[in-house]
Design an enzyme around this catalytic site. Structure first.
Site, PDB file in Angstrom:
ATOM      1  CG  ASP A   1      -1.937   1.137   1.177  1.00  0.00           C
ATOM      2  OD1 ASP A   1      -1.701   2.130   0.457  1.00  0.00           O
ATOM      3  OD2 ASP A   1      -2.969   1.030   1.855  1.00  0.00           O
TER       4      ASP A   1
ATOM      5  CG  HIS B   1      -0.744   5.302   4.868  1.00  0.00           C
ATOM      6  ND1 HIS B   1      -1.723   5.551   5.804  1.00  0.00           N
ATOM      7  CD2 HIS B   1      -1.398   4.795   3.774  1.00  0.00           C
ATOM      8  CE1 HIS B   1      -2.902   5.201   5.305  1.00  0.00           C
ATOM      9  NE2 HIS B   1      -2.728   4.750   4.086  1.00  0.00           N
TER      10      HIS B   1
ATOM     11  CB  ILE C   1      -2.998   8.526   9.364  1.00  0.00           C
ATOM     12  CG1 ILE C   1      -3.452   8.177   7.945  1.00  0.00           C
ATOM     13  CG2 ILE C   1      -3.370   9.956   9.722  1.00  0.00           C
ATOM     14  CD1 ILE C   1      -4.965   8.246   7.744  1.00  0.00           C
TER      15      ILE C   1
ATOM     16  N   GLY D   1      -5.214   1.908   7.815  1.00  0.00           N
ATOM     17  CA  GLY D   1      -6.309   1.256   8.522  1.00  0.00           C
ATOM     18  C   GLY D   1      -6.146  -0.258   8.553  1.00  0.00           C
TER      19      GLY D   1
END
Length: 284
Positions: free
Chosen positions: A187, A192, A207, A210
């Site tokens: 990903d 991120h 962040i 998820g």
């Protein structure tokens, strides 16, 4: 460009080939924080090739996650990554995932929901190897600013925990560099890793993925309630209720019920701000 829901839903399935080996599995587990303490026999099942078992959430990154990510380029869908958040994820396991494997994936847009200010695209990926079906994975992708096209709102699935104290509570630290390690499993969204990109998306810093919180939570349930027996896991679903920043700590509350575990996850350092909600692990 607005989402063309009818075109997306009418598009034929997309097929692909994926493969993985023990190194991919070990990298994924390390990206979830496995291996601490490094010599703990319970952690070696995630990190040492001679003892390796596969956490079922590895399905979300197998083949570098191309089956799921490919759905964002399906006909009728053209979105800005800065507007995309992973709203939830559901995984059904048909049998344990082998340490080394090769599979055919079939990807479709299973649904497009109109939430008013946003659209939710359900990307379904099914993986099958020479022995039959392996898993079915549904990613609920939340796209800000793409709602209001007159479509159905879609179902509201809630799995509230019992009105009693949790049976177990675990705290799992998120390392400062964990998002940088996790993204090596496929990903590559700069949200991120790149502070400037994160700011354009409305965050003051990058962040955590998820799906990293998702995997960390499944590992916590497997390690505690299921005694480390990953083969017992049958299905796993969650709703991403809030963000996690690298360096924070996940507080994972668990409630045992027959055949399943309910969980809630929060960020300790931000007064238990919600992270995962409506979380259910079904098991044998």
């Amino acid at each position: 460009m607005p989402i063309d829901a009818a075109k997306a839903l009418a598009a034929g399935p997309r097929h692909g080939e994926i493969h993985w080996d023990h190194k991919d599995v070990q990298l994924y587990h390390l990206g979830l924080g496995a291996g601490a303490p490094a010599t703990d026999p319970r952690e070696l099942r995630y990190t040492l090739e001679s003892r390796l078992h596969v956490l079922p959430s590895f399905a979300t990154v197998a083949g570098a996650g191309m089956a799921m990510l490919g759905g964002l380029s399906a006909p009728g869908i053209e979105v800005d990554l800065a507007s995309v958040l992973h709203g939830g994820h559901a995984l059904t396991l048909h049998r344990p995932i082998p340490v080394t494997g090769r599979a055919t994936t079939t990807s479709t847009v299973a649904a497009v929901h109109d939430k008013g200010k946003a659209a939710v695209i359900v990307l379904r990926s099914e993986a099958t190897d020479a022995e039959g079906p392996l898993w079915t994975s549904d990613a609920q992708i939340y796209v800000r600013g793409e709602g209001g096209f007159g479509g159905e709102r879609g179902p509201s699935v809630r799995s509230e925990p019992p009105a009693r104290a949790p049976d177990l509570t675990e705290e799992r630290p998120v390392r400062e560099e964990q998002a940088l390690l996790y993204r090596l499993s496929g990903d590559w969204n700069p949200l991120h890793a790149d502070p400037e990109f994160a700011r354009t998306a409305g965050f003051d810093r990058p962040i955590l993925h998820g799906l990293c919180s998702y995997g960390m939570t499944l590992k916590a349930v497997a390690d505690t309630v299921l005694g480390g027996d990953l083969s017992r896991i049958r299905a796993y679903r969650t709703r991403f209720a809030g963000v996690v920043f690298p360096g924070e700590t996940l507080r994972i509350r668990m409630w045992r019920e027959p055949g399943r575990v309910l969980a809630e996850v929060s960020a300790v350092e931000r007064d238990d701000a919600p992270v995962l909600a409506d979380t259910v692990v079904e098991h044998a």
